[in-house]
Design a protein around this motif. Structure first.
Motif, PDB file in Angstrom:
ATOM      1  N   PHE A   1       0.669  -1.096   0.114  1.00 29.18           N
ATOM      2  CA  PHE A   1      -0.023  -0.042  -0.101  1.00 29.18           C
ATOM      3  C   PHE A   1       0.781   1.327   0.098  1.00 29.18           C
ATOM      4  O   PHE A   1       0.556   2.306   0.134  1.00 29.18           O
ATOM      5  CB  PHE A   1      -0.946   0.165   1.242  1.00 29.18           C
ATOM      6  CG  PHE A   1      -1.716  -1.430   1.015  1.00 29.18           C
ATOM      7  CD1 PHE A   1      -2.729  -1.583   0.235  1.00 29.18           C
ATOM      8  CD2 PHE A   1      -1.539  -2.154   2.345  1.00 29.18           C
ATOM      9  CE1 PHE A   1      -3.258  -2.722   0.536  1.00 29.18           C
ATOM     10  CE2 PHE A   1      -2.165  -3.473   2.481  1.00 29.18           C
ATOM     11  CZ  PHE A   1      -3.094  -3.598   1.400  1.00 29.18           C
TER      12      PHE A   1
ATOM     13  N   CYS B   1      -7.238  -3.325   2.746  1.00 24.28           N
ATOM     14  CA  CYS B   1      -6.981  -4.797   2.914  1.00 24.28           C
ATOM     15  C   CYS B   1      -7.933  -5.607   2.299  1.00 24.28           C
ATOM     16  O   CYS B   1      -7.785  -6.628   1.565  1.00 24.28           O
ATOM     17  CB  CYS B   1      -6.873  -4.964   4.441  1.00 24.28           C
ATOM     18  SG  CYS B   1      -5.297  -4.395   5.127  1.00 24.28           S
TER      19      CYS B   1
ATOM     20  N   TYR C   1      -7.427  -6.053  -1.383  1.00 25.15           N
ATOM     21  CA  TYR C   1      -6.042  -6.768  -1.859  1.00 25.15           C
ATOM     22  C   TYR C   1      -6.055  -8.066  -2.324  1.00 25.15           C
ATOM     23  O   TYR C   1      -6.954  -8.719  -1.986  1.00 25.15           O
ATOM     24  CB  TYR C   1      -5.085  -6.818  -0.481  1.00 25.15           C
ATOM     25  CG  TYR C   1      -3.758  -7.124  -0.775  1.00 25.15           C
ATOM     26  CD1 TYR C   1      -2.985  -6.390  -1.459  1.00 25.15           C
ATOM     27  CD2 TYR C   1      -3.077  -8.224  -0.189  1.00 25.15           C
ATOM     28  CE1 TYR C   1      -1.533  -6.425  -1.538  1.00 25.15           C
ATOM     29  CE2 TYR C   1      -1.927  -8.465  -0.139  1.00 25.15           C
ATOM     30  CZ  TYR C   1      -0.940  -7.758  -0.991  1.00 25.15           C
ATOM     31  OH  TYR C   1       0.258  -8.127  -1.141  1.00 25.15           O
TER      32      TYR C   1
ATOM     33  N   TRP D   1      -8.297 -11.180   2.039  1.00 30.96           N
ATOM     34  CA  TRP D   1      -7.481 -10.461   2.614  1.00 30.96           C
ATOM     35  C   TRP D   1      -8.115  -9.422   3.716  1.00 30.96           C
ATOM     36  O   TRP D   1      -9.262  -9.299   3.384  1.00 30.96           O
ATOM     37  CB  TRP D   1      -6.284  -9.840   2.083  1.00 30.96           C
ATOM     38  CG  TRP D   1      -5.464 -10.691   1.272  1.00 30.96           C
ATOM     39  CD1 TRP D   1      -5.743 -11.086  -0.048  1.00 30.96           C
ATOM     40  CD2 TRP D   1      -4.111 -11.308   1.713  1.00 30.96           C
ATOM     41  NE1 TRP D   1      -4.617 -11.788  -0.342  1.00 30.96           N
ATOM     42  CE2 TRP D   1      -3.675 -11.972   0.594  1.00 30.96           C
ATOM     43  CE3 TRP D   1      -3.380 -11.211   2.729  1.00 30.96           C
ATOM     44  CZ2 TRP D   1      -2.650 -12.944   0.622  1.00 30.96           C
ATOM     45  CZ3 TRP D   1      -2.361 -12.011   2.916  1.00 30.96           C
ATOM     46  CH2 TRP D   1      -1.884 -12.724   1.658  1.00 30.96           C
TER      47      TRP D   1
END
Length: 204
Positions: free
Chosen positions: A69, A110, A113, A125
């Motif tokens: 990220f 997340c 992801y 995730w």
């Protein structure tokens, strides 16, 4: 008995040639449970590197090898979300926060992801709960020994656990945890979890 097996030192389990453990046929139904060998902390598998294994529930937790990220992110949801700090709750925390808010930030990053390995893509995730994040910190040395694993350095990392409108985070050089405003920026590392199921075989 199992013709291809032998009693282990404890006298209450069998092991076959592959090293799998065969439990006794306790209920005398002619079937043994085969426990698939659980991975170890630091093993690379299923899209990430193992940082925690629950031997009772047979749940395995892996963390992404890369800090995908870029720079630190805000947490990403200014509404109050009911979350938990316990292990096995990070996935639900992430789902609830993403459902409550459309803001971009650590939680949504997340949830969105993906890791592709060969012809398989891992998409499930999430942002770790407070206790999951702490287990990651406790396995830090083993994780950072894995080739290609991006170091945590001394950064603060977000959890998915709220605390009275703030969010728990953890510093990865000393391990201290504390609460921080959601608009603060901290590093993010996605995790995923999965179960190693037991099969049954004939022969006992």
């Amino acid at each position: 008995g199992c013709e291809s097996c032998s009693l282990d030192a404890e006298g209450n389990k069998f092991k076959d040639g592959s090293g799998k453990i065969l439990k006794n046929d306790v209920d005398n139904d002619g079937i043994c449970d085969v426990d698939e060998q659980l991975p170890n902390i630091g093993d690379e598998t299923d899209g990430g590197v193992v940082f925690y294994v629950d031997e009772v529930s047979r749940m395995v937790y892996v963390v992404a090898k890369q800090n995908a990220f870029g720079e630190a992110l805000e947490w990403g949801c200014n509404q109050n979300v009911s979350t938990s700090s316990k292990i096995e709750t990070g996935k639900q925390n992430t789902y609830d926060a993403v459902s409550a808010c459309s803001d971009n930030g650590a939680v949504k990053a997340c949830a969105d992801y993906e890791v592709k390995e060969g012809d398989k893509t891992y998409k499930d995730w999430f942002l770790p709960s407070k206790d999951e994040l702490n287990q990651m910190y406790r396995s830090k040395d083993s994780l950072e020994k894995r080739s290609g694993f991006a170091s945590f350095a001394s950064d603060y990392f977000w959890s998915s656990t709220e605390a009275a409108g703030k969010v728990w985070r953890q510093k990865f050089n000393k391990g201290e945890q504390g609460e921080k405003d959601k608009n603060d920026k901290n590093k993010v590392r996605a995790i995923r979890s999965f179960s190693y199921a037991s099969a049954e075989i004939k022969g006992c």
